[in-house]
Design a protein around this motif. Structure first.
Motif, PDB file in Angstrom:
ATOM      1  N   GLY A  41     -17.984  17.574 -19.656  1.00 49.94           N
ATOM      2  CA  GLY A  41     -18.954  17.140 -20.656  1.00 49.94           C
ATOM      3  C   GLY A  41     -19.993  18.211 -20.916  1.00 49.94           C
ATOM      4  O   GLY A  41     -19.678  19.395 -20.977  1.00 49.94           O
ATOM      5  N   GLU A  42     -21.241  17.821 -21.008  1.00 49.48           N
ATOM      6  CA  GLU A  42     -22.328  18.757 -21.271  1.00 49.48           C
ATOM      7  C   GLU A  42     -22.709  19.431 -19.956  1.00 49.48           C
ATOM      8  O   GLU A  42     -23.506  18.925 -19.178  1.00 49.48           O
ATOM      9  CB  GLU A  42     -23.524  18.013 -21.869  1.00 49.48           C
ATOM     10  N   LEU A  43     -22.136  20.583 -19.701  1.00 49.39           N
ATOM     11  CA  LEU A  43     -22.323  21.272 -18.432  1.00 49.39           C
ATOM     12  C   LEU A  43     -23.745  21.788 -18.265  1.00 49.39           C
ATOM     13  O   LEU A  43     -24.363  21.624 -17.215  1.00 49.39           O
ATOM     14  CB  LEU A  43     -21.322  22.431 -18.334  1.00 49.39           C
ATOM     15  N   PHE A  44     -24.294  22.443 -19.279  1.00 49.00           N
ATOM     16  CA  PHE A  44     -25.655  22.973 -19.236  1.00 49.00           C
ATOM     17  C   PHE A  44     -26.472  22.277 -20.319  1.00 49.00           C
ATOM     18  O   PHE A  44     -26.316  22.562 -21.499  1.00 49.00           O
ATOM     19  CB  PHE A  44     -25.670  24.482 -19.498  1.00 49.00           C
ATOM     20  N   ALA A  45     -27.337  21.374 -19.932  1.00 52.40           N
ATOM     21  CA  ALA A  45     -28.162  20.650 -20.901  1.00 52.40           C
ATOM     22  C   ALA A  45     -29.324  21.535 -21.355  1.00 52.40           C
ATOM     23  O   ALA A  45     -29.918  22.268 -20.550  1.00 52.40           O
ATOM     24  CB  ALA A  45     -28.706  19.372 -20.272  1.00 52.40           C
ATOM     25  N   ASP A  46     -29.645  21.500 -22.649  1.00 54.75           N
ATOM     26  CA  ASP A  46     -30.761  22.294 -23.179  1.00 54.75           C
ATOM     27  C   ASP A  46     -32.076  21.972 -22.480  1.00 54.75           C
ATOM     28  O   ASP A  46     -32.922  22.847 -22.295  1.00 54.75           O
ATOM     29  CB  ASP A  46     -30.919  22.058 -24.684  1.00 54.75           C
ATOM     30  N   ALA A  47     -32.263  20.727 -22.075  1.00 52.18           N
ATOM     31  CA  ALA A  47     -33.516  20.327 -21.434  1.00 52.18           C
ATOM     32  C   ALA A  47     -33.773  21.099 -20.144  1.00 52.18           C
ATOM     33  O   ALA A  47     -34.916  21.313 -19.758  1.00 52.18           O
ATOM     34  CB  ALA A  47     -33.498  18.829 -21.159  1.00 52.18           C
ATOM     35  N   GLU A  48     -32.711  21.567 -19.474  1.00 48.59           N
ATOM     36  CA  GLU A  48     -32.865  22.336 -18.250  1.00 48.59           C
ATOM     37  C   GLU A  48     -33.526  23.693 -18.505  1.00 48.59           C
ATOM     38  O   GLU A  48     -34.047  24.312 -17.595  1.00 48.59           O
ATOM     39  CB  GLU A  48     -31.512  22.551 -17.582  1.00 48.59           C
TER      40      GLU A  48
ATOM     41  N   SER B   4     -29.110  27.425 -28.939  1.00 39.87           N
ATOM     42  CA  SER B   4     -28.974  26.480 -27.839  1.00 39.87           C
ATOM     43  C   SER B   4     -28.704  27.233 -26.533  1.00 39.87           C
ATOM     44  O   SER B   4     -27.660  27.861 -26.376  1.00 39.87           O
ATOM     45  CB  SER B   4     -27.822  25.518 -28.113  1.00 39.87           C
ATOM     46  N   PRO B   5     -29.636  27.197 -25.579  1.00 40.37           N
ATOM     47  CA  PRO B   5     -29.420  27.926 -24.333  1.00 40.37           C
ATOM     48  C   PRO B   5     -28.283  27.343 -23.500  1.00 40.37           C
ATOM     49  O   PRO B   5     -27.594  28.071 -22.785  1.00 40.37           O
ATOM     50  CB  PRO B   5     -30.764  27.803 -23.608  1.00 40.37           C
ATOM     51  N   GLY B   6     -28.061  26.040 -23.598  1.00 35.98           N
ATOM     52  CA  GLY B   6     -26.957  25.433 -22.865  1.00 35.98           C
ATOM     53  C   GLY B   6     -25.605  25.941 -23.335  1.00 35.98           C
ATOM     54  O   GLY B   6     -24.713  26.241 -22.544  1.00 35.98           O
TER      55      GLY B   6
ATOM     56  N   SER C 299     -28.753  17.081 -27.207  1.00 38.89           N
ATOM     57  CA  SER C 299     -27.505  16.917 -26.473  1.00 38.89           C
ATOM     58  C   SER C 299     -26.360  17.434 -27.336  1.00 38.89           C
ATOM     59  O   SER C 299     -26.474  17.535 -28.556  1.00 38.89           O
ATOM     60  CB  SER C 299     -27.276  15.445 -26.108  1.00 38.89           C
ATOM     61  N   TRP C 300     -25.281  17.772 -26.694  1.00 38.35           N
ATOM     62  CA  TRP C 300     -24.139  18.321 -27.421  1.00 38.35           C
ATOM     63  C   TRP C 300     -23.480  17.221 -28.240  1.00 38.35           C
ATOM     64  O   TRP C 300     -23.316  16.093 -27.760  1.00 38.35           O
ATOM     65  CB  TRP C 300     -23.133  18.878 -26.447  1.00 38.35           C
ATOM     66  N   PRO C 301     -23.070  17.523 -29.448  1.00 36.19           N
ATOM     67  CA  PRO C 301     -22.401  16.502 -30.256  1.00 36.19           C
ATOM     68  C   PRO C 301     -20.974  16.266 -29.765  1.00 36.19           C
ATOM     69  O   PRO C 301     -20.334  17.164 -29.221  1.00 36.19           O
ATOM     70  CB  PRO C 301     -22.398  17.119 -31.663  1.00 36.19           C
ATOM     71  N   GLU C 302     -20.528  15.049 -29.931  1.00 33.04           N
ATOM     72  CA  GLU C 302     -19.136  14.740 -29.627  1.00 33.04           C
ATOM     73  C   GLU C 302     -18.260  15.348 -30.717  1.00 33.04           C
ATOM     74  O   GLU C 302     -18.651  15.372 -31.886  1.00 33.04           O
ATOM     75  CB  GLU C 302     -18.918  13.226 -29.574  1.00 33.04           C
ATOM     76  N   PRO C 303     -17.075  15.841 -30.373  1.00 37.81           N
ATOM     77  CA  PRO C 303     -16.201  16.381 -31.408  1.00 37.81           C
ATOM     78  C   PRO C 303     -15.782  15.272 -32.378  1.00 37.81           C
ATOM     79  O   PRO C 303     -15.626  14.114 -31.981  1.00 37.81           O
ATOM     80  CB  PRO C 303     -14.993  16.923 -30.648  1.00 37.81           C
ATOM     81  N   ALA C 304     -15.598  15.647 -33.632  1.00 38.03           N
ATOM     82  CA  ALA C 304     -15.161  14.679 -34.638  1.00 38.03           C
ATOM     83  C   ALA C 304     -13.787  14.133 -34.246  1.00 38.03           C
ATOM     84  O   ALA C 304     -12.948  14.872 -33.724  1.00 38.03           O
ATOM     85  CB  ALA C 304     -15.095  15.349 -36.006  1.00 38.03           C
ATOM     86  N   PRO C 305     -13.538  12.846 -34.464  1.00 37.05           N
ATOM     87  CA  PRO C 305     -12.251  12.249 -34.064  1.00 37.05           C
ATOM     88  C   PRO C 305     -11.041  12.975 -34.663  1.00 37.05           C
ATOM     89  O   PRO C 305     -10.031  13.161 -33.981  1.00 37.05           O
ATOM     90  CB  PRO C 305     -12.334  10.815 -34.582  1.00 37.05           C
TER      91      PRO C 305
END
Length: 98
Positions: free
Chosen positions: A67-74, A88-90, A35-41
């Motif tokens: 948010g995560e528009l294209f998930a790698d799992a897809e 990362s294809p997403g 999954s995509w990481p959240e940006p650092a605060p």
């Protein structure tokens, strides 16, 4: 001869598959869906401060709203189980859309 498949905009209606020939196993890459990481605060605060009262860049708006528009799992079915790790294809799909 093996045939590799690149999935473009997987999960979207009307998404299309492009096939390209691959001889042997060279050229096949693997992928570990993440999954995509959240940006650092501190990065999020810096972006908000820099663009205070102005329109923020499009990639920031897309990330905040979608948010995560294209998930790698897809895209997992388009990758081999073994081989060098691919990008990362997403994220690549999002870059193509932007």
């Amino acid at each position: 001869m093996l045939v590799g498949v690149l999935i473009v905009a997987a999960g979207w209606s009307g998404g299309r598959s492009l096939s390209f020939p691959v001889t042997g196993w060279e050229g096949l890459v693997s992928m570990e869906p993440r999954s995509w990481p959240e940006p650092a605060p501190e990065v999020a605060r810096a972006v908000r401060a820099k663009y205070s009262g102005r329109q923020v860049p499009l990639p920031v708006v897309v990330r905040d709203r979608l948010g995560e528009l294209f998930a790698d799992a897809e895209f997992a079915e388009a990758f081999a189980v073994t081989g060098p790790r691919g990008w990362s294809p997403g994220r690549l799909a999002l870059v193509m859309v932007l």
